[in-house]
Design a protein around this motif. Structure first.
Motif, PDB file in Angstrom:
ATOM      1  N   ALA A 279      24.408   8.285 -32.100  1.00 53.89           N
ATOM      2  CA  ALA A 279      23.417   8.541 -31.049  1.00 53.89           C
ATOM      3  C   ALA A 279      22.009   8.287 -31.561  1.00 53.89           C
ATOM      4  O   ALA A 279      21.147   7.787 -30.835  1.00 53.89           O
ATOM      5  N   ALA A 280      21.758   8.591 -32.834  1.00 50.27           N
ATOM      6  CA  ALA A 280      20.420   8.426 -33.403  1.00 50.27           C
ATOM      7  C   ALA A 280      19.978   6.972 -33.421  1.00 50.27           C
ATOM      8  O   ALA A 280      18.774   6.682 -33.377  1.00 50.27           O
ATOM      9  N   ASP A 281      20.919   6.031 -33.475  1.00 47.88           N
ATOM     10  CA  ASP A 281      20.558   4.608 -33.521  1.00 47.88           C
ATOM     11  C   ASP A 281      20.832   3.901 -32.201  1.00 47.88           C
ATOM     12  O   ASP A 281      20.726   2.673 -32.105  1.00 47.88           O
ATOM     13  N   LEU A 282      21.178   4.659 -31.164  1.00 45.52           N
ATOM     14  CA  LEU A 282      21.444   4.063 -29.860  1.00 45.52           C
ATOM     15  C   LEU A 282      20.171   3.438 -29.290  1.00 45.52           C
ATOM     16  O   LEU A 282      19.113   4.053 -29.270  1.00 45.52           O
ATOM     17  N   ARG A 283      20.280   2.201 -28.810  1.00 44.83           N
ATOM     18  CA  ARG A 283      19.128   1.465 -28.293  1.00 44.83           C
ATOM     19  C   ARG A 283      19.324   1.112 -26.825  1.00 44.83           C
ATOM     20  O   ARG A 283      20.460   1.050 -26.338  1.00 44.83           O
ATOM     21  N   LEU A 284      18.239   0.881 -26.162  1.00 48.83           N
ATOM     22  CA  LEU A 284      18.314   0.540 -24.740  1.00 48.83           C
ATOM     23  C   LEU A 284      19.182  -0.686 -24.525  1.00 48.83           C
ATOM     24  O   LEU A 284      19.917  -0.784 -23.541  1.00 48.83           O
ATOM     25  N   ARG A 303      22.920   5.557 -37.639  1.00 48.64           N
ATOM     26  CA  ARG A 303      21.716   5.874 -38.393  1.00 48.64           C
ATOM     27  C   ARG A 303      21.939   7.194 -39.143  1.00 48.64           C
ATOM     28  O   ARG A 303      21.361   8.234 -38.804  1.00 48.64           O
ATOM     29  N   PRO A 304      22.808   7.173 -40.168  1.00 50.84           N
ATOM     30  CA  PRO A 304      23.120   8.415 -40.880  1.00 50.84           C
ATOM     31  C   PRO A 304      21.942   8.900 -41.718  1.00 50.84           C
ATOM     32  O   PRO A 304      21.048   8.122 -42.084  1.00 50.84           O
ATOM     33  N   GLN A 305      21.963  10.177 -42.011  1.00 54.26           N
ATOM     34  CA  GLN A 305      20.930  10.782 -42.854  1.00 54.26           C
ATOM     35  C   GLN A 305      21.464  10.929 -44.264  1.00 54.26           C
ATOM     36  O   GLN A 305      22.607  11.307 -44.477  1.00 54.26           O
ATOM     37  N   ASN A 312      18.780   2.453 -49.471  1.00 52.65           N
ATOM     38  CA  ASN A 312      18.153   1.198 -49.886  1.00 52.65           C
ATOM     39  C   ASN A 312      16.661   1.200 -49.607  1.00 52.65           C
ATOM     40  O   ASN A 312      15.872   0.647 -50.377  1.00 52.65           O
ATOM     41  N   SER A 313      16.279   1.808 -48.497  1.00 49.12           N
ATOM     42  CA  SER A 313      14.884   1.767 -48.069  1.00 49.12           C
ATOM     43  C   SER A 313      14.029   2.864 -48.681  1.00 49.12           C
ATOM     44  O   SER A 313      12.806   2.814 -48.603  1.00 49.12           O
ATOM     45  N   GLY A 314      14.670   3.874 -49.276  1.00 48.25           N
ATOM     46  CA  GLY A 314      13.914   5.014 -49.763  1.00 48.25           C
ATOM     47  C   GLY A 314      13.551   5.984 -48.655  1.00 48.25           C
ATOM     48  O   GLY A 314      12.781   6.921 -48.872  1.00 48.25           O
ATOM     49  N   GLN A 315      14.112   5.786 -47.446  1.00 45.57           N
ATOM     50  CA  GLN A 315      13.905   6.685 -46.321  1.00 45.57           C
ATOM     51  C   GLN A 315      15.173   7.513 -46.097  1.00 45.57           C
ATOM     52  O   GLN A 315      16.265   7.122 -46.502  1.00 45.57           O
ATOM     53  N   THR A 316      15.004   8.660 -45.421  1.00 50.97           N
ATOM     54  CA  THR A 316      16.165   9.527 -45.213  1.00 50.97           C
ATOM     55  C   THR A 316      17.144   8.952 -44.197  1.00 50.97           C
ATOM     56  O   THR A 316      18.324   9.273 -44.223  1.00 50.97           O
ATOM     57  N   HIS A 317      16.668   8.126 -43.282  1.00 49.24           N
ATOM     58  CA  HIS A 317      17.527   7.506 -42.285  1.00 49.24           C
ATOM     59  C   HIS A 317      17.392   5.988 -42.387  1.00 49.24           C
ATOM     60  O   HIS A 317      16.283   5.475 -42.502  1.00 49.24           O
ATOM     61  N   ARG A 357      15.029   2.135 -30.010  1.00 50.45           N
ATOM     62  CA  ARG A 357      15.845   3.349 -30.070  1.00 50.45           C
ATOM     63  C   ARG A 357      15.477   4.294 -28.925  1.00 50.45           C
ATOM     64  O   ARG A 357      14.304   4.505 -28.635  1.00 50.45           O
ATOM     65  N   ILE A 358      16.500   4.865 -28.324  1.00 55.19           N
ATOM     66  CA  ILE A 358      16.278   5.763 -27.195  1.00 55.19           C
ATOM     67  C   ILE A 358      15.803   7.134 -27.671  1.00 55.19           C
ATOM     68  O   ILE A 358      14.962   7.758 -27.020  1.00 55.19           O
ATOM     69  N   PHE A 359      16.304   7.577 -28.815  1.00 56.79           N
ATOM     70  CA  PHE A 359      15.982   8.917 -29.295  1.00 56.79           C
ATOM     71  C   PHE A 359      15.096   8.837 -30.532  1.00 56.79           C
ATOM     72  O   PHE A 359      15.499   8.272 -31.550  1.00 56.79           O
ATOM     73  N   SER A 360      13.910   9.386 -30.425  1.00 55.98           N
ATOM     74  CA  SER A 360      12.981   9.379 -31.548  1.00 55.98           C
ATOM     75  C   SER A 360      12.016  10.544 -31.406  1.00 55.98           C
ATOM     76  O   SER A 360      11.914  11.158 -30.339  1.00 55.98           O
ATOM     77  N   THR A 361      11.319  10.843 -32.484  1.00 59.79           N
ATOM     78  CA  THR A 361      10.265  11.848 -32.432  1.00 59.79           C
ATOM     79  C   THR A 361       9.060  11.268 -31.705  1.00 59.79           C
ATOM     80  O   THR A 361       9.036  10.080 -31.371  1.00 59.79           O
ATOM     81  N   ARG A 362       8.051  12.081 -31.484  1.00 58.70           N
ATOM     82  CA  ARG A 362       6.847  11.581 -30.808  1.00 58.70           C
ATOM     83  C   ARG A 362       6.193  10.439 -31.568  1.00 58.70           C
ATOM     84  O   ARG A 362       5.518   9.592 -30.991  1.00 58.70           O
ATOM     85  N   THR A 363       6.365  10.422 -32.898  1.00 56.01           N
ATOM     86  CA  THR A 363       5.751   9.381 -33.726  1.00 56.01           C
ATOM     87  C   THR A 363       6.693   8.215 -34.003  1.00 56.01           C
ATOM     88  O   THR A 363       6.377   7.335 -34.803  1.00 56.01           O
ATOM     89  N   GLY A 364       7.872   8.215 -33.372  1.00 57.29           N
ATOM     90  CA  GLY A 364       8.803   7.106 -33.552  1.00 57.29           C
ATOM     91  C   GLY A 364       9.809   7.302 -34.663  1.00 57.29           C
ATOM     92  O   GLY A 364      10.596   6.397 -34.958  1.00 57.29           O
ATOM     93  N   GLY A 365       9.795   8.463 -35.297  1.00 60.45           N
ATOM     94  CA  GLY A 365      10.742   8.731 -36.370  1.00 60.45           C
ATOM     95  C   GLY A 365      12.097   9.175 -35.844  1.00 60.45           C
ATOM     96  O   GLY A 365      12.384   9.095 -34.649  1.00 60.45           O
ATOM     97  N   THR A 366      12.935   9.648 -36.761  1.00 57.49           N
ATOM     98  CA  THR A 366      14.280  10.114 -36.413  1.00 57.49           C
ATOM     99  C   THR A 366      14.382  11.603 -36.698  1.00 57.49           C
ATOM    100  O   THR A 366      13.980  12.054 -37.776  1.00 57.49           O
ATOM    101  N   TYR A 367      14.895  12.344 -35.756  1.00 56.42           N
ATOM    102  CA  TYR A 367      15.055  13.781 -35.975  1.00 56.42           C
ATOM    103  C   TYR A 367      16.087  14.030 -37.068  1.00 56.42           C
ATOM    104  O   TYR A 367      17.150  13.404 -37.106  1.00 56.42           O
TER     105      TYR A 367
END
Length: 454
Positions: A279-284, A303-305, A312-317, A357-367
């Motif tokens: 669901a976290a990586d679901l796109r329109l 989009r696993p955490q 690879n990216s050094g990001q949590t998601h 992505r359909i689901f994101s934080t206000r700043t475009g991140g991932t919950y």
């Protein structure tokens, strides 16, 4: 082998005239100068310390190599377990998902400090685990600079590690199995944790068989029973449709932003049986959302955490292929009108992130998973009775997925179709997910009564 007791230890020379700074340890054996280069001063000091200890213990030194006889004996037995395990992890790095890397490393945090000889000046267990986690078990280009204490801990572990060949011995393997059976705090480890760590050890030894270090996997010869792990869903966690609706209606009431932004995500988990990372990586572009009737989701990515260290990216998601599927393989899930409406309302109110992505934080991140959990626990308090809140009923957002699959099966949807939509094999589906919904006991009892009255 020609040996001698004539050993004179020198000092450490710091060379800065090379591309990489180098520390050179110097000593003499039978009057012949010897040297060895190291990347850090700590490792060079540790090496000279080992030579000093061997000389003080009255050990003979090999004239040809300048090393203590005991060091040569260990080297002749092949790589140490530390060397082999480190190479195993790094060789698998590029082809592994972040969570797989983390699982491999987590197992080795238990195994590597346990499979050592009784050497002096042993660092504390947490020091050994730290240097493994931040340095030894990640690619060289991502390694940080070590402190003196961390360098000493790494050097000790490299020197004290048992030879890989020692894992032929049953008592060594039992030491390994004992190590994975307890937590870092010394308490009994959970059954699933033990089984995962044993799987890593078994696969590592399979790789050793492939490399001709063993004729067969020595772990297969150990009579050891893994703890029984729970592999079926507890029916007490599964909500019925009315409870699911109550929970989803309560989600937007939690906070100003998180709750409203997460209602449709939780709806996807319940009505389409998506995993949270899917669901976290679901796109329109993945969705067909007609004004009326059923819609369609075509899943492409998840989009696993994971901990930043292992991605690879050094990001949590980070976006990756679907679980248990080949890269670019998709999964189609028809979705009911209630979820179509929920997604249309969400998009109308919040739009999409820049990447669609359909689901994101206000700043475009991932919950994060902790954000999901917080909102869900607050929604449970709003929607359920105190007794239900204290129970395991829908204790986690993931339990909505279990409820969805159970609902489909109990509604009579053929198992192959349910498995296809949920992204499982039929075997796993029937073994794990085929459970009754909460509140369905009376209905089932009624069917049995009707059969008995015939």
């Amino acid at each position: 082998m020609n040996t001698t007791y004539d050993v004179k230890l020198g000092g450490i020379q710091h060379r800065t005239d090379r591309e990489t700074p180098t520390f050179i340890a110097r000593w003499r054996v039978a009057g012949k100068p010897r040297s060895r280069s190291f990347r850090t001063k700590g490792l060079a000091n540790a090496f000279l310390s080992d030579l000093r200890q061997a000389a003080k213990a009255g050990e003979e030194f090999d004239i040809a190599t300048g090393l203590p006889v005991s060091t040569l004996a260990r080297a002749s037995s092949g790589p140490t377990f530390f060397e082999f395990a480190q190479a195993y992890v790094l060789r698998r790095w590029n082809a592994s998902a972040a969570r797989t890397r983390e699982t491999d490393a987590y197992a080795l945090l238990s195994l590597l400090p346990a499979l050592v000889i009784d050497a002096p000046r042993r660092p504390a267990p947490e020091e050994l685990r730290e240097v493994l986690r931040i340095y030894a078990l990640i690619p060289e280009k991502r390694r940080p600079s070590l402190t003196a204490a961390q360098t000493a801990a790494l050097g000790w572990l490299e020197r004290a590690s048992v030879p890989l060949s020692a894992l032929k011995e049953p008592h060594v393997l039992r030491t390994a199995l004992d190590a994975i059976s307890i937590t870092f705090a010394g308490a009994p480890a959970g059954a699933n944790t033990v089984r995962r760590k044993r799987a890593v050890l078994h696969h590592l030894l399979e790789h050793a068989v492939e490399q001709k270090a063993f004729a067969s996997n020595p772990l297969d010869e150990i009579k050891w029973t893994a703890p029984r792990a729970v592999t079926v869903i507890d029916p007490r966690t599964v909500v019925n449709p009315a409870q699911a609706r109550q929970l989803l209606d309560a989600v937007p009431k939690v906070g100003r932003n998180r709750g409203p932004r997460l209602k449709a995500l939780f709806g996807c988990i319940y009505y389409a049986a998506l995993r949270p990372e899917e669901a976290a990586d679901l796109r329109l572009s993945n969705c067909t959302l007609p004004e009326t009737g059923w819609g369609l989701i075509v899943l492409e990515r998840a989009r696993p955490q994971a901990t930043k260290r292992w991605t690879n990216s050094g990001q949590t998601h980070e976006s990756r292929s679907l679980k248990h599927r080949a890269d670019k393989e998709t999964r189609e899930i028809p979705i009911p009108p209630v979820l179509v409406a929920m997604l249309r309302e969400h998009i109308a109110e919040f739009g999409t992130a820049k990447d669609g992505r359909i689901f994101s934080t206000r700043t475009g991140g991932t919950y994060s998973s902790s954000a999901h959990s917080y909102v869900w626990q607050q929604a449970r308090k709003l929607a359920l009775t105190p007794a239900q809140v204290a129970s395991s009923l829908a204790a986690r957002p993931y339990d909505l997925r279990h409820a969805a699959v159970s609902l489909w099966l109990n509604a009579g949807v053929p198992a192959p179709e349910v498995a296809k939509r949920a992204g499982h094999s039929v075997d796993v589906l029937l073994r794990v997910y085929a459970k009754c919904m909460d509140g369905q006991q009376e209905q089932i009892n009624g069917k049995i009564n009707n059969a008995l009255d015939m």
